[in-house]
Design a protein around this motif. Structure first.
Motif, short mmCIF file in Angstrom:
data_model
loop_
_atom_site.label_atom_id
_atom_site.label_comp_id
_atom_site.label_asym_id
_atom_site.label_seq_id
_atom_site.Cartn_x
_atom_site.Cartn_y
_atom_site.Cartn_z
N ASP A 5 0.86 -1.18 0.00
CA ASP A 5 0.00 0.00 0.00
C ASP A 5 0.90 1.23 0.00
O ASP A 5 1.82 1.34 0.82
CB ASP A 5 -0.91 0.01 1.23
N GLU A 14 -3.88 7.20 -2.69
CA GLU A 14 -3.43 5.92 -2.16
C GLU A 14 -3.66 4.85 -3.21
O GLU A 14 -4.70 4.83 -3.87
CB GLU A 14 -4.17 5.58 -0.87
N GLU A 16 -2.10 0.59 -4.68
CA GLU A 16 -1.40 -0.65 -4.35
C GLU A 16 -0.41 -1.00 -5.45
O GLU A 16 -0.63 -0.69 -6.62
CB GLU A 16 -2.38 -1.82 -4.24
N THR A 43 0.51 -1.64 6.88
CA THR A 43 -0.83 -2.15 7.14
C THR A 43 -0.74 -3.54 7.77
O THR A 43 0.32 -4.15 7.79
CB THR A 43 -1.65 -2.22 5.85
N GLY A 64 1.47 -4.76 12.25
CA GLY A 64 0.69 -3.59 11.88
C GLY A 64 -0.06 -2.97 13.03
O GLY A 64 0.17 -3.25 14.18
#
Length: 75
Positions: A5, A14, A16, A43, A64
């Motif tokens: 991420d 944002e 991936e 994350t 995370g």
């Protein structure tokens, strides 16, 4: 395959990146504005194990959560 991420430092988008191995510089290019300064967001990895007899899967979190999500050792 790992999923990373990322967040663009210029526009805040944002997104991936899917990469086997470590991120490369070209993975950090924002798909929205084209800037190459996206930073990695940390994350939680979550998975489910087979149930232990009651029919519901056992959900397990790995790392995370940030401070104090438990991974830093201060909580």
């Amino acid at each position: 395959m790992p999923s990373y991420d990322l967040a663009c430092g210029a526009c805040g988008t944002e997104f991936e990146a899917f990469r086997q191995g470590f991120l490369r510089d070209d993975d950090r290019v924002c798909p929205e504005c084209g800037e190459g300064d996206a930073r990695q967001l940390f994350t939680v990895f979550q998975t489910a194990r087979p149930s232990r007899g009651d029919g519901a899967p056992t959900v397990v979190n790995y790392g995370g959560g940030g401070c104090c999500g438990g991974s830093c050792g201060c909580g």
